[in-house]
Design an enzyme around this catalytic site. Structure first.
Site, PDB file in Angstrom:
ATOM      1  N   THR A   1      10.024   3.265  -1.389  1.00  0.00           N
ATOM      2  CA  THR A   1      10.980   3.907  -2.086  1.00  0.00           C
ATOM      3  C   THR A   1      12.011   4.037  -0.676  1.00  0.00           C
ATOM      4  O   THR A   1      13.841   3.733  -0.729  1.00  0.00           O
ATOM      5  CB  THR A   1      11.046   4.928  -2.381  1.00  0.00           C
TER       6      THR A   1
ATOM      7  N   THR B   1       4.238   2.947   3.122  1.00  0.00           N
ATOM      8  CA  THR B   1       4.980   2.098   3.575  1.00  0.00           C
ATOM      9  C   THR B   1       6.100   1.271   3.371  1.00  0.00           C
ATOM     10  O   THR B   1       6.805   0.874   4.140  1.00  0.00           O
ATOM     11  CB  THR B   1       4.327   0.688   3.220  1.00  0.00           C
TER      12      THR B   1
ATOM     13  N   PRO C   1       0.512  -0.844  -0.037  1.00  0.00           N
ATOM     14  CA  PRO C   1      -0.046   0.507   0.171  1.00  0.00           C
ATOM     15  C   PRO C   1       0.595   1.303   0.012  1.00  0.00           C
ATOM     16  O   PRO C   1       2.408   1.112  -0.019  1.00  0.00           O
ATOM     17  CB  PRO C   1      -0.894  -0.420   0.805  1.00  0.00           C
TER      18      PRO C   1
ATOM     19  N   GLU D   1     -24.649  11.305  16.866  1.00  0.00           N
ATOM     20  CA  GLU D   1     -23.312  10.882  17.462  1.00  0.00           C
ATOM     21  C   GLU D   1     -23.420   9.914  18.983  1.00  0.00           C
ATOM     22  O   GLU D   1     -23.180   8.505  18.942  1.00  0.00           O
ATOM     23  CB  GLU D   1     -22.073  11.246  17.243  1.00  0.00           C
TER      24      GLU D   1
END
Length: 649
Positions: free
Chosen positions: A202, A199, A196, A418
């Site tokens: 690179t 993470t 993903p 809520e």
């Protein structure tokens, strides 16, 4: 010789040529003192002129005294020649000077040369400048970093121990190739880092180069394809030629899915520039000529769209999954980023790691940075746990919008909304615990209910998914119970969308419907993106589609009714939680525990209000609704007013 020196010499040569041309155009200086024509005629009559040279209308002469002069003939004068001869003046006629052939050609072609120069200048600018002009389209855009420039090591990479183990043998091979070659082993020529976004793919590639101490070429997949046909393939060839000269080395291609998508997908045909670039890359990685010592590392978060020929052994031999870190990995990542931040004694990385499930390495780096910014705004010298909690709330729930003005009635409706999410979420089985409830506008929502998993989840049971559906409808049901169906707002639009999506996937993809069975029911869709045709493909009959719709509706209605029953049975808790939210605006898990146990709600640790009493628990609450106050002007557009977007990680 450097590029700067070459450019300097080139511009000096151009300046010298231009100066020579302009010098030839400039008029010649007069050979003597300028005099007017009337004086010249008088001096001729007086016999003071010894010699004249006539070049058209220009007259250059010498007086008997030896002085030189120049004058201009204003008009035709037929008597001038007779006067000169009668006064013994020596007359010499000269042919007018004509421009040279080179000058004539330059004058006639100068506009065209100027247009060509302007065109070349703009083409250089379109190609990015920096020495990459119109004649260097096919040159590689890869940036070379020497072994001394890459400072990143495996110590800077945390949270992906398995991925590091997979790539460590690359470092061993680059340091000592004979260790593998004497046993007949061959190191993988290509490694694909999959995972993903955020993470650390690179970062892991840079760590490999930093540990191996070899040259490191880096390029993006989008740098290959240009508007001109054949440029991408030419750049691939040039990149591998440069890499062979620097072998052993590493070539890192970031976002390779930009150029490595499956061939035949779409309407571009076989002559598509991207496909030609991919074909050249396939040949360079494993063709007739080997690439000994050149290791290609690529990164992508879309491995499903890559061409199968690119993933076969011999090209990308190994796929290394760099996934989201677990709780131990998150703790290690936090410690890496906390090295640059002055921390207070109460900061505990393990506690923060347990409270951030699902966070990637980039998210955790952002968390540390936001905490440092919060401490800087408060003029503190150390970053404490309080700043980390604020940063976590900002990332998970969005930034607070305290400047947004809400009417008292709308604020009360948001509190009921809520509270409905929170109560149903606490009462249904296998649901993530409620972490925090707030009616402070954050992001695009007027209120937020946050759930925090107790541990990392990798799969979900049917009971958990149905509990999620029930809690998503808790906000809408609270509005309906308190205000009636006619006054239900549009704030539950996102809740309905998410609940419907979960129910639909339960029936069609996850096999969690007893009636439909463990089968995959795909919707009717086109296959332009991944397939080879633009035609629609139908995977089910009309009767099956009707059965799916009925089953999805049954799942929704069953959990909708369950949530309604929970709220009706705990209506006193609903009113009490609304009062607590109106009082404190944000309540945490401890205060929610008080409400669910029907105790008085404890005040927050930093709460300072001695005039008002604490909100009473549900047992002492009358349950009567407060009268609505006059509505105030809304500070946002209706589409942004979404009370109760229940957020779940």
């Amino acid at each position: 010789m450097s590029d700067m020196a070459k450019n300097l010499i080139l511009w000096l040569v151009i300046a010298v040529v231009l100066m020579s041309v302009f010098q030839s155009f400039s008029p010649s200086e007069p050979s003597g003192r300028q005099t007017d024509y009337t004086t010249f005629v008088q001096e001729v009559a007086q016999g003071q002129i010894r010699e004249v040279r006539m070049d058209g209308k220009t007259i250059n002469g010498v007086k008997r005294s030896g002085d030189r002069f120049t004058t201009i003939l204003p008009a035709e004068d037929p008597q001038l020649l007779n006067d000169l001869l009668n006064n013994n003046v020596r007359v010499v006629g000269e042919k007018p000077e004509e421009p040279s052939l080179l000058t004539s050609i330059f004058i006639s072609w100068f506009p065209m040369l100027l247009l060509i120069g302007v065109w070349i200048f703009f083409m250089r600018q379109m190609q990015g400048g920096g020495g990459k002009g119109a004649m260097t389209f096919g040159k590689s855009r890869a940036r070379l970093m020497s072994e001394d420039q890459v400072k990143t090591t495996f110590a800077d990479v945390a949270g992906c121990d398995e991925a590091k183990e997979d790539v460590k043998e690359l470092v061993d091979y680059l340091r000592d190739p004979s260790r593998f070659q004497k046993l007949g082993g061959r190191i993988p020529t290509g490694i694909l880092l999959v995972g993903p976004p955020g993470t650390g793919k690179t970062l892991l590639a840079k760590a490999i180069a930093g540990e191996a101490k070899v040259p490191f070429f880096t390029i993006s997949g989008s740098d290959f394809v240009e508007m001109f046909v054949g440029v991408g393939a030419s750049r691939v060839r040039d990149m591998f030629e440069q890499a062979k000269k620097s072998a052993p080395c590493i070539v890192f291609i970031d976002e390779i899915d930009a150029v490595g998508r499956q061939r035949g997908a779409g309407l571009g045909g076989g002559h598509d520039e991207r496909e030609q670039t991919l074909n050249q890359m396939l040949v360079e990685m494993d063709g007739f000529e080997g690439n000994e010592g050149v290791i290609v590392i690529a990164a992508t978060n879309r491995p499903d769209v890559l061409d199968p020929a690119l993933l076969r052994p011999g090209r990308f031999d190994r796929q290394v999954v760099v996934g989201l870190p677990d709780v131990r990995g998150r703790e290690q990542i936090l410690k890496v980023h906390m090295r640059r931040v002055p921390l207070a004694d109460d900061v505990n990385a393990s506690v923060i790691a347990r409270g951030t499930p699902g966070f990637s390495g980039a998210d955790l780096a952002n968390l540390v940075n936001e905490a440092a910014l919060f401490a800087a705004r408060s003029a503190r010298r150390l970053v404490s746990m309080e700043e980390f909690e604020k940063a976590k709330d900002k990332i998970m729930m969005g930034a607070e919008r305290r400047s947004m003005v809400m009417s008292e009635s709308e604020k009360e409706m948001t509190a009921y909304h809520e509270a409905g999410h929170a109560i149903v979420g606490r009462m249904v089985p296998e649901h993530d615990p409620v972490y925090k409830v707030s009616i402070i506008p954050r992001g695009r929502a007027l209120g937020v209910t946050m759930y925090l998993p107790e541990q990392d989840r990798f799969s979900y049971s049917k009971q958990h998914l149905e509990s999620m559906i029930s809690s998503l409808y808790g906000g809408r049901l609270a509005e309906e119970i308190i205000y009636g169906f006619d006054k239900v707002t549009t704030g539950a639009s996102n809740d309905i969308e998410r609940a419907t999506e979960i129910a639909h996937k339960m029936v069609t993809q996850w096999g969690l419907s007893e009636k439909m069975g463990p089968l995959l029911y795909a919707d009717e869709e086109g296959e332009v993106f991944l397939g080879r045709t633009a035609a629609k493909v139908k995977h089910m009959s009309d009767e099956t589609a009707k059965a799916i719709d009925a089953e999805v509706k049954d799942v929704i209605e069953r959990n909708y009714q369950r949530a309604k029953n929970i709220l009706m049975e705990n209506i006193d808790i609903l009113h009490a939680m609304k009062e607590a939210l109106m009082k404190y605006e944000t309540i945490d898990a401890r205060q929610i525990d008080d409400l669910m146990a029907r105790r008085d709600v404890r005040a927050p640790a930093d709460w300072k209000d001695e005039q008002d009493d604490k909100p009473q628990g549900p047992a002492a609450s009358t349950g009567e609704q407060k009268e609505e106050k006059a509505d105030e002007t809304k500070a946002a557009s209706p589409e942004l007013n979404k009370p109760g977007d229940a957020t779940s990680n």
